[in-house]
Enzyme design. Sequence first.
Site, PDB file in Angstrom:
ATOM      1  CD  GLU A   1      -2.980  -0.776   2.262  1.00  0.00           C
ATOM      2  OE1 GLU A   1      -2.527  -0.586   3.375  1.00  0.00           O
ATOM      3  OE2 GLU A   1      -4.104  -1.179   2.078  1.00  0.00           O
TER       4      GLU A   1
ATOM      5  CD  GLU B   1      -3.607  -5.496   2.457  1.00  0.00           C
ATOM      6  OE1 GLU B   1      -4.236  -4.991   3.513  1.00  0.00           O
ATOM      7  OE2 GLU B   1      -2.502  -5.178   2.172  1.00  0.00           O
TER       8      GLU B   1
HETATM    9  C1  GAL Z   1      -3.910  -2.773   5.360  1.00  0.00           C
HETATM   10  C2  GAL Z   1      -2.603  -3.133   5.269  1.00  0.00           C
HETATM   11  C3  GAL Z   1      -2.241  -4.461   5.951  1.00  0.00           C
HETATM   12  C4  GAL Z   1      -2.868  -4.440   7.253  1.00  0.00           C
HETATM   13  C5  GAL Z   1      -4.261  -4.249   7.101  1.00  0.00           C
HETATM   14  C6  GAL Z   1      -5.237  -4.270   8.253  1.00  0.00           C
HETATM   15  O1  GAL Z   1      -4.446  -1.245   5.086  1.00  0.00           O
HETATM   16  O2  GAL Z   1      -1.982  -3.004   3.983  1.00  0.00           O
HETATM   17  O3  GAL Z   1      -0.740  -4.564   6.109  1.00  0.00           O
HETATM   18  O4  GAL Z   1      -2.444  -3.561   8.293  1.00  0.00           O
HETATM   19  O5  GAL Z   1      -4.726  -2.996   6.722  1.00  0.00           O
HETATM   20  O6  GAL Z   1      -6.477  -4.208   8.012  1.00  0.00           O
END
Ligand code: GAL
Length: 715
Positions: free
Chosen positions: A189, A356
């Site tokens: 990110e 994600e």
């Molecule tokens: C995202 C991040 C991940 C983790 C996740 C938790 O924004 O890329 O590494 O922190 O949030 O929800």
Amino acid sequence: MKQLLFPFLSCVMLSAASVLVSCGNFPGTAEVAVPGDPSRFFVRDSLISPGVYYYPEQWPESQWERDFRNMADCGFEFTHFGEFAWSSMEPEDGTFDFGWLDKAVGMAAAQGLKVIMCTPTPTPPAWLTHRHPDVLVVNSSGQRIEHGARQQASWASELYRKYVRRIVTALAERYGDNPAVIGWQIDNEPSHYSFSYDYSENAQRNFRIWLQKKYGDIDSLNHVWGNAFWSQTYNDFSQIRIPNGKVLPGTPNPHAMLDYKRYTADEAASFINMQADILRSIISPGQWIMTNTMPGHSPVDPARMTSLDFLTYTRYLVNGRYSGYGEQGFRISNPDMLGYNNDYYRNIKGVTGVMEIQPGQVNWGKFNPQPYPGAVRLWMYHIFAGESRLVCHYRFRQPLKGSEQHHYGTMQTDGVSLSPGGRDIVRFNEEIKELRRHYDRNSAMPREMAAIRTAILVSPDNRWEMEFQPQSDQWDLYRHTIRYYYALKNMGAPVDIVEEDADFGKYPVIVAPAYIMVDGNLIDRWTEYVSEGGHLVLTCRTGEKDRNAALWEDRLAGPVYGLIGAEELYFDHLPKDRQAHVEFDGKEYSWNNWGEVITPAEGTEVWARHSDQFYKGSAAVLHRAVGKGSVTYVGIDSDDGRLEKAVLRKLYAGEGLDPVYDLPEGVLVEWRDGFFVGLNYTSDRQVLPVPDDAEVLVGEKTVPPAGVCIWKAAK
Ligand code: GAL
């Protein structure tokens, strides 16, 4: 050793061997490879591949094998390693340790799992930043960001980049031809999280270099920034500091701000592109390279990351912020969260994935509700519908200690029992295997849907400009844009979110919402587009400014008057608690955020008029035929999107572009690869428009909240 618990599943779990066989989403088979086309990395028949994050460095080695076996049993086809593991990969300056990672890759491969390998550059080790504190980001209050969380290093630090090049090279040499590694993710990110912008001396210097390159001489910069006013004139580039409201007595210069955002996006992209170029020079051509950006995150522009094969995104839908539809909507979220991003990211390079999504509660929301039962599966189907090739969950195991302790995983805290969301995921993973059997590579999008494929034209410049100068605290460009997105989805239109490099001629309709910054070339392209039969929808605020964000020396938005058929316009805002109205085709619609009062030119049709305020009776929505096409101008930004929807439906119906559906709010029907995907984001049961002779493959025509139905048209 504890075994994976599947008390809820009626299905037979796949053995590791059969997973191996079904791992056909990845290269080495089928597809005619077209160089430069990232779809060569994927096998179409496999539709989408599910995967999950795993942090071997966080768990005892004795548990890895069990975890990978369970992962494969859950139907995951790949795992994701390394984005935060720099201190395990290089525990001391120049001393590398990949032994543990070799083992993890080997064990995952033995279970038939592929691996996405990541560069660990969001997490510089303590030895690095302790020795070289000048690589750290500085926030807008002048505070240096210290070791102890992540993303503390500046993209602008040449020294940091030197360390980055070394670790990326070492990783590429180690795994660049490992057959288990399907591809690479750069960083994680890319953004600087909550402090968002970098004010370090490295960034100050690079910003000045960027400006010098752009403007050549200081007089040009002074001219474009309008520095004569308030005596802001610079004698030399060396006097310039990053515009920062925290250290100024008033609002920073808007042109300086816009340039700073452009510079930051360029710096982020150059950091990512630099890593991609290193990887590319070492890894095998069968491994792809991407990164996972956070949609709409201000300082980052994924389209600038040109060295990547494709872009993916990350999205957390339930975290106490999104109200969704109806009583349980806060557990299901809003469909634009995925839909809009599917339609944007897919169009950057023609391929996308979602890196994600949450398998359950997150730990960082305003409050952290449980997702509604089925919601995780609903999201996975929405990602599938958006033509993603990869859907990856954050994360397999819930951490027992350290950061993100209360963040759910696919597994509960014992590491072996599925969480509620984990059950949803396993169900999807099984269903997708079944859908692969029904895939017909000769299927084509139904003609009536293809006929209304619509582009929404966006630009990061417009976003940055309006975010800094919204002109009203109720103005929100994204919300304005998705009112049109939802209007299109309501009629079953496939949507592409595109930028100006798109081929306009591919689309029967283009909507350019609040396209504030224009130039003569864009207006000419729009004019040519409509002359040749395209239908262009422009909305309030379009054309107010030139590409440097200066107002034209003309009447407000004067350069687009010829195109939209106006003689003059001005705008109005109302207090938050007041609504004004316009009349459109005999019905009344309300607005509050932004209303334009337009004097139409002769020959322009007035579609809607203000029905109150001192300008009652004046035009608010215009329409005019141009050449073989038309231009519609909507001068209103409503709160509820009803007017936007009514205008689009009238336009489409009038031009023989018949809407396919009239779906209830929160219900979507998408089409991908021969499958109709019906998605219910509402809190109620919904009946989907499944034809009687259709073959229903998943679910039923009547779907519960967060339910899905997948069907194929009758042969
Ligand atoms: C995202 C991040 C991940 C983790 C996740 C938790 O924004 O890329 O590494 O922190 O949030 O929800």
